[in-house]
Design a protein around this motif. Structure first.
Motif, PDB file in Angstrom:
ATOM      1  N   ALA A   1      56.664  39.191  68.689  1.00 18.72           N
ATOM      2  CA  ALA A   1      56.844  39.704  67.333  1.00 18.72           C
ATOM      3  C   ALA A   1      57.851  40.843  67.363  1.00 18.72           C
ATOM      4  O   ALA A   1      58.183  41.376  68.425  1.00 18.72           O
ATOM      5  CB  ALA A   1      55.509  40.189  66.786  1.00 18.72           C
ATOM      6  N   LYS A   2      58.302  41.223  66.188  1.00 17.61           N
ATOM      7  CA  LYS A   2      59.267  42.320  66.102  1.00 17.61           C
ATOM      8  C   LYS A   2      58.593  43.631  66.506  1.00 17.61           C
ATOM      9  O   LYS A   2      57.554  43.989  65.998  1.00 17.61           O
ATOM     10  CB  LYS A   2      59.825  42.422  64.692  1.00 17.61           C
ATOM     11  CG  LYS A   2      60.726  41.270  64.333  1.00 17.61           C
ATOM     12  CD  LYS A   2      61.219  41.399  62.902  1.00 17.61           C
ATOM     13  CE  LYS A   2      62.140  40.276  62.548  1.00 17.61           C
ATOM     14  NZ  LYS A   2      61.486  38.980  62.479  1.00 17.61           N
ATOM     15  N   GLU A   3      59.219  44.315  67.445  1.00 18.65           N
ATOM     16  CA  GLU A   3      58.758  45.626  67.901  1.00 18.65           C
ATOM     17  C   GLU A   3      59.660  46.681  67.288  1.00 18.65           C
ATOM     18  O   GLU A   3      60.871  46.528  67.256  1.00 18.65           O
ATOM     19  CB  GLU A   3      58.829  45.723  69.425  1.00 18.65           C
ATOM     20  CG  GLU A   3      57.950  44.752  70.163  1.00 18.65           C
ATOM     21  CD  GLU A   3      56.514  45.229  70.256  1.00 18.65           C
ATOM     22  OE1 GLU A   3      56.278  46.432  70.075  1.00 18.65           O
ATOM     23  OE2 GLU A   3      55.656  44.375  70.477  1.00 18.65           O
ATOM     24  N   LYS A   4      59.075  47.769  66.821  1.00 13.73           N
ATOM     25  CA  LYS A   4      59.835  48.837  66.185  1.00 13.73           C
ATOM     26  C   LYS A   4      60.098  49.940  67.198  1.00 13.73           C
ATOM     27  O   LYS A   4      59.198  50.341  67.933  1.00 13.73           O
ATOM     28  CB  LYS A   4      59.043  49.379  65.004  1.00 13.73           C
ATOM     29  CG  LYS A   4      59.717  50.513  64.294  1.00 13.73           C
ATOM     30  CD  LYS A   4      59.056  50.929  62.990  1.00 13.73           C
ATOM     31  CE  LYS A   4      57.580  50.932  62.968  1.00 13.73           C
ATOM     32  NZ  LYS A   4      57.014  51.476  61.715  1.00 13.73           N
TER      33      LYS A   4
ATOM     34  N   PHE B   1      60.518  47.331  76.725  1.00 16.79           N
ATOM     35  CA  PHE B   1      61.650  48.209  76.509  1.00 16.79           C
ATOM     36  C   PHE B   1      61.232  49.645  76.739  1.00 16.79           C
ATOM     37  O   PHE B   1      60.071  50.007  76.603  1.00 16.79           O
ATOM     38  CB  PHE B   1      62.258  48.036  75.114  1.00 16.79           C
ATOM     39  CG  PHE B   1      61.316  48.300  73.996  1.00 16.79           C
ATOM     40  CD1 PHE B   1      61.179  49.570  73.463  1.00 16.79           C
ATOM     41  CD2 PHE B   1      60.561  47.278  73.450  1.00 16.79           C
ATOM     42  CE1 PHE B   1      60.318  49.828  72.421  1.00 16.79           C
ATOM     43  CE2 PHE B   1      59.688  47.515  72.406  1.00 16.79           C
ATOM     44  CZ  PHE B   1      59.579  48.802  71.899  1.00 16.79           C
ATOM     45  N   TYR B   2      62.191  50.443  77.149  1.00 13.63           N
ATOM     46  CA  TYR B   2      61.995  51.882  77.277  1.00 13.63           C
ATOM     47  C   TYR B   2      63.310  52.574  76.956  1.00 13.63           C
ATOM     48  O   TYR B   2      64.358  51.985  76.958  1.00 13.63           O
ATOM     49  CB  TYR B   2      61.452  52.285  78.652  1.00 13.63           C
ATOM     50  CG  TYR B   2      62.329  51.939  79.815  1.00 13.63           C
ATOM     51  CD1 TYR B   2      63.229  52.866  80.324  1.00 13.63           C
ATOM     52  CD2 TYR B   2      62.271  50.691  80.431  1.00 13.63           C
ATOM     53  CE1 TYR B   2      64.045  52.557  81.397  1.00 13.63           C
ATOM     54  CE2 TYR B   2      63.081  50.385  81.507  1.00 13.63           C
ATOM     55  CZ  TYR B   2      63.959  51.315  81.979  1.00 13.63           C
ATOM     56  OH  TYR B   2      64.766  51.010  83.034  1.00 13.63           O
ATOM     57  N   SER B   3      63.199  53.862  76.655  1.00 12.91           N
ATOM     58  CA  SER B   3      64.334  54.609  76.142  1.00 12.91           C
ATOM     59  C   SER B   3      64.424  55.956  76.837  1.00 12.91           C
ATOM     60  O   SER B   3      63.421  56.467  77.355  1.00 12.91           O
ATOM     61  CB  SER B   3      64.160  54.787  74.637  1.00 12.91           C
ATOM     62  OG  SER B   3      65.126  55.685  74.135  1.00 12.91           O
TER      63      SER B   3
ATOM     64  N   VAL C   1      65.147  50.565  64.801  1.00 14.78           N
ATOM     65  CA  VAL C   1      65.691  49.275  65.209  1.00 14.78           C
ATOM     66  C   VAL C   1      64.516  48.399  65.623  1.00 14.78           C
ATOM     67  O   VAL C   1      63.600  48.857  66.314  1.00 14.78           O
ATOM     68  CB  VAL C   1      66.697  49.430  66.377  1.00 14.78           C
ATOM     69  CG1 VAL C   1      67.181  48.077  66.857  1.00 14.78           C
ATOM     70  CG2 VAL C   1      67.873  50.286  65.939  1.00 14.78           C
ATOM     71  N   TYR C   2      64.534  47.156  65.173  1.00 11.61           N
ATOM     72  CA  TYR C   2      63.496  46.200  65.530  1.00 11.61           C
ATOM     73  C   TYR C   2      64.043  45.271  66.594  1.00 11.61           C
ATOM     74  O   TYR C   2      65.167  44.799  66.506  1.00 11.61           O
ATOM     75  CB  TYR C   2      63.065  45.403  64.300  1.00 11.61           C
ATOM     76  CG  TYR C   2      62.413  46.252  63.238  1.00 11.61           C
ATOM     77  CD1 TYR C   2      61.040  46.396  63.183  1.00 11.61           C
ATOM     78  CD2 TYR C   2      63.188  46.918  62.299  1.00 11.61           C
ATOM     79  CE1 TYR C   2      60.441  47.184  62.219  1.00 11.61           C
ATOM     80  CE2 TYR C   2      62.597  47.709  61.323  1.00 11.61           C
ATOM     81  CZ  TYR C   2      61.231  47.833  61.287  1.00 11.61           C
ATOM     82  OH  TYR C   2      60.653  48.618  60.332  1.00 11.61           O
ATOM     83  N   ILE C   3      63.232  44.993  67.613  1.00  5.68           N
ATOM     84  CA  ILE C   3      63.618  44.145  68.734  1.00  5.68           C
ATOM     85  C   ILE C   3      62.648  42.965  68.770  1.00  5.68           C
ATOM     86  O   ILE C   3      61.434  43.162  68.653  1.00  5.68           O
ATOM     87  CB  ILE C   3      63.549  44.921  70.061  1.00  5.68           C
ATOM     88  CG1 ILE C   3      64.413  46.181  69.987  1.00  5.68           C
ATOM     89  CG2 ILE C   3      63.965  44.043  71.226  1.00  5.68           C
ATOM     90  CD1 ILE C   3      64.155  47.154  71.114  1.00  5.68           C
ATOM     91  N   SER C   4      63.183  41.759  68.965  1.00  6.45           N
ATOM     92  CA  SER C   4      62.289  40.606  69.048  1.00  6.45           C
ATOM     93  C   SER C   4      62.920  39.522  69.905  1.00  6.45           C
ATOM     94  O   SER C   4      64.097  39.572  70.244  1.00  6.45           O
ATOM     95  CB  SER C   4      61.977  40.054  67.653  1.00  6.45           C
ATOM     96  OG  SER C   4      63.116  39.444  67.117  1.00  6.45           O
ATOM     97  N   SER C   5      62.084  38.539  70.234  1.00  5.96           N
ATOM     98  CA  SER C   5      62.545  37.331  70.916  1.00  5.96           C
ATOM     99  C   SER C   5      61.759  36.160  70.342  1.00  5.96           C
ATOM    100  O   SER C   5      60.898  36.345  69.477  1.00  5.96           O
ATOM    101  CB  SER C   5      62.341  37.431  72.425  1.00  5.96           C
ATOM    102  OG  SER C   5      60.970  37.309  72.739  1.00  5.96           O
TER     103      SER C   5
END
Length: 120
Positions: free
Chosen positions: A90-93, A113-115, A82-86
């Motif tokens: 830039a898009k983070e994978k 982000f953390y998981s 999943v790619y996260i961005s704002s």
């Protein structure tokens, strides 16, 4: 009098069995999801989630939110990217698996982000 108790018992028995089937269906429905908890401290800025990036969907986010605090359940494969961005990053994978919870925070133009997963 006893007949009414017996009828009441069978009605209770059948309705409770039906509810268990419905609960099982809901549990099965939620099995292929990852949960994203988003805390957005920048007013009016989207946090976007991209599930599959290719030439057709590169610029279109799969899901996005402008809310200050939001929770998104995303249907995924057993293991997925999943790619996260704002607007400001830039898009983070991030690698996710079914049942993961990913915490995303956007503060001062920085996306963190953390998981709970051991995949990252």
């Amino acid at each position: 009098m006893k007949i009414s108790y017996i009828i009441f018992f069978f009605i209770l028995l059948f309705t409770s069995c039906n509810n268990n089937v419905q609960i099982k269906k809901n549990e099965e429905k939620n099995k292929n999801e990852a949960v994203f908890v988003i805390k957005n401290q920048m007013e009016g800025v989207n946090v976007s989630l991209y599930k599959d990036i290719n030439f057709k969907t590169f610029e279109k986010p799969h899901l996005y939110t402008k809310k200050i605090i939001d929770t998104i359940n995303l249907n995924i494969n057993p293991y997925d990217i999943v790619y996260i961005s704002s607007k400001y990053s830039a898009k983070e994978k991030i690698y996710v698996k079914v049942g993961d919870t990913i915490y995303i925070e956007l503060k001062d133009s920085i996306l963190n982000f953390y998981s709970n997963s051991n995949l990252n």
